[in-house]
Design an enzyme around this catalytic site. Structure first.
Site, PDB file in Angstrom:
ATOM      1  N   ALA A  35       3.587  -0.081  -2.232  1.00  0.00           N
ATOM      2  CA  ALA A  35       3.343  -0.536  -3.594  1.00  0.00           C
ATOM      3  C   ALA A  35       4.615  -0.451  -4.432  1.00  0.00           C
ATOM      4  CB  ALA A  35       2.229   0.293  -4.234  1.00  0.00           C
ATOM      5  N   SER A  61      -1.639  -0.923  -4.096  1.00  0.00           N
ATOM      6  CA  SER A  61      -2.760  -0.181  -3.517  1.00  0.00           C
ATOM      7  C   SER A  61      -2.384   1.276  -3.297  1.00  0.00           C
ATOM      8  CB  SER A  61      -3.129  -0.835  -2.174  1.00  0.00           C
ATOM      9  OG  SER A  61      -4.018  -0.037  -1.423  1.00  0.00           O
ATOM     10  N   HIS A  71       0.834  -1.197   0.000  1.00  0.00           N
ATOM     11  CA  HIS A  71       0.000   0.000   0.000  1.00  0.00           C
ATOM     12  C   HIS A  71       0.869   1.248   0.000  1.00  0.00           C
ATOM     13  CE1 HIS A  71      -3.323   2.690   0.664  1.00  0.00           C
ATOM     14  NE2 HIS A  71      -2.760   3.166   1.774  1.00  0.00           N
ATOM     15  N   SER A  72       0.524   2.216  -0.854  1.00  0.00           N
ATOM     16  CA  SER A  72       1.201   3.506  -0.934  1.00  0.00           C
ATOM     17  C   SER A  72       2.691   3.292  -1.211  1.00  0.00           C
ATOM     18  CB  SER A  72       0.937   4.300   0.347  1.00  0.00           C
ATOM     19  OG  SER A  72       1.227   5.663   0.170  1.00  0.00           O
ATOM     20  N   MET A  73       3.603   3.772  -0.357  1.00  0.00           N
ATOM     21  CA  MET A  73       5.022   3.517  -0.584  1.00  0.00           C
ATOM     22  C   MET A  73       5.286   2.019  -0.690  1.00  0.00           C
ATOM     23  SD  MET A  73       8.356   4.541   1.760  1.00  0.00           S
ATOM     24  CE  MET A  73       8.401   3.020   2.709  1.00  0.00           C
TER      25      MET A  73
END
Length: 266
Positions: free
Chosen positions: A102, A125, A98-100
């Site tokens: 990803a 994500s 998720h976020s970083m």
């Protein structure tokens, strides 16, 4: 050679199983967001099915790795994590970030591809495609500006943000994570052949439809997008649905391909 979580006993480093799964047929590796840690995924433990191993990643510089130096780039972070991959355990693997996380999962997937042990699927994500990663300057702001950004994205528990002594302790790591994300540029490298799934919230200002669909250019494998109601941390409100989708992908990986032996650690 066992494929269950008993093989992890006494293992230090990055990978932390959420629950013992001695009969796991596939593995899901969970990469936290910037400023996050392995403990972010602890609430997932109760929903982990008996036949899958869910493993959370602990980045250097936080919790029990607090005294380890933080990496200077996402690719350096991926290199550090890849050095601790469970090479001895041949399970089909799904990466979720998720976020970083990803970007980190993507760079790990590239390394695994080069090593001949490509993941079965990459689930990303809340982050634009690597080639469309947005530069930013949040990491250059003062502490108050950084804290305000954390409030805006709901990236950190408000109780922590309101505890001045505690947040001051963690701000250097959080600032470095923002720097990693905001200065990331996709370098030439291996193209994925794994399937890629993209999740994001319909009110997430950190990613738009074009940036989500841009992930299709990162792989020669299949591609799909799922949009949830919510903002950047939509997954906190749709945890069960997210886990169900990731579980389905992992079970498909277990059913669709025989496990490939992992090579010796580099």
């Amino acid at each position: 050679m066992t494929s269950g979580s008993a093989a992890w006993e006494g293992r230090a480093g990055a990978f932390r199983p959420l629950a013992a799964r001695p009969y796991a047929r596939a593995r899901v590796v969970l990469f936290p967001h910037g400023g996050g840690s392995a403990s972010y995924y602890k609430p997932w433990a109760a929903a982990v099915p008996w036949d899958l191993e869910f493993v959370a990643v602990q980045y250097p510089g936080r919790e029990d790795r607090f005294h380890e130096p933080p990496p200077s780039t996402i690719r350096e972070l991926a290199a550090v994590l890849a050095g601790d991959l469970p090479f001895e355990r041949p399970l089909p693997t799904v990466l979720f970030g998720h976020s970083m996380g990803a970007l980190t999962a993507f760079e790990i997937a590239r390394r695994m591809t080069v090593m001949g042990v490509a993941p079965a699927r990459l689930v990303v994500s809340g982050h634009p495609a690597p080639a469309l990663a947005r530069p930013g300057t949040v990491h250059l702001g003062d502490d108050d500006e950084l804290i305000e950004e954390l409030r805006r994205t709901e990236a950190t528990n408000l109780d922590v943000l309101d505890n001045e002594a505690l947040i001051k302790t963690f701000l250097p790591i959080i600032r470095n994570d923002y720097r990693l994300s905001e200065t990331y540029t996709m370098a030439p490298g291996a193209r994925l052949d794994a399937a890629v799934s993209v999740f994001y919230g319909d009110r997430d200002v950190e990613i738009d439809e074009q940036e989500a669909h841009g992930w299709a250019d990162a792989t020669d494998g299949s591609f799909d997008v799922t949009v949830f109601e919510g903002g950047h941390f939509y997954l906190d409100h749709h945890r069960d649905q997210v886990i169900d989708l990731v579980t389905a992908h992992a079970r498909a990986a277990a059913a669709g391909a025989a496990a490939v032996p992992w090579p010796s650690a580099p």
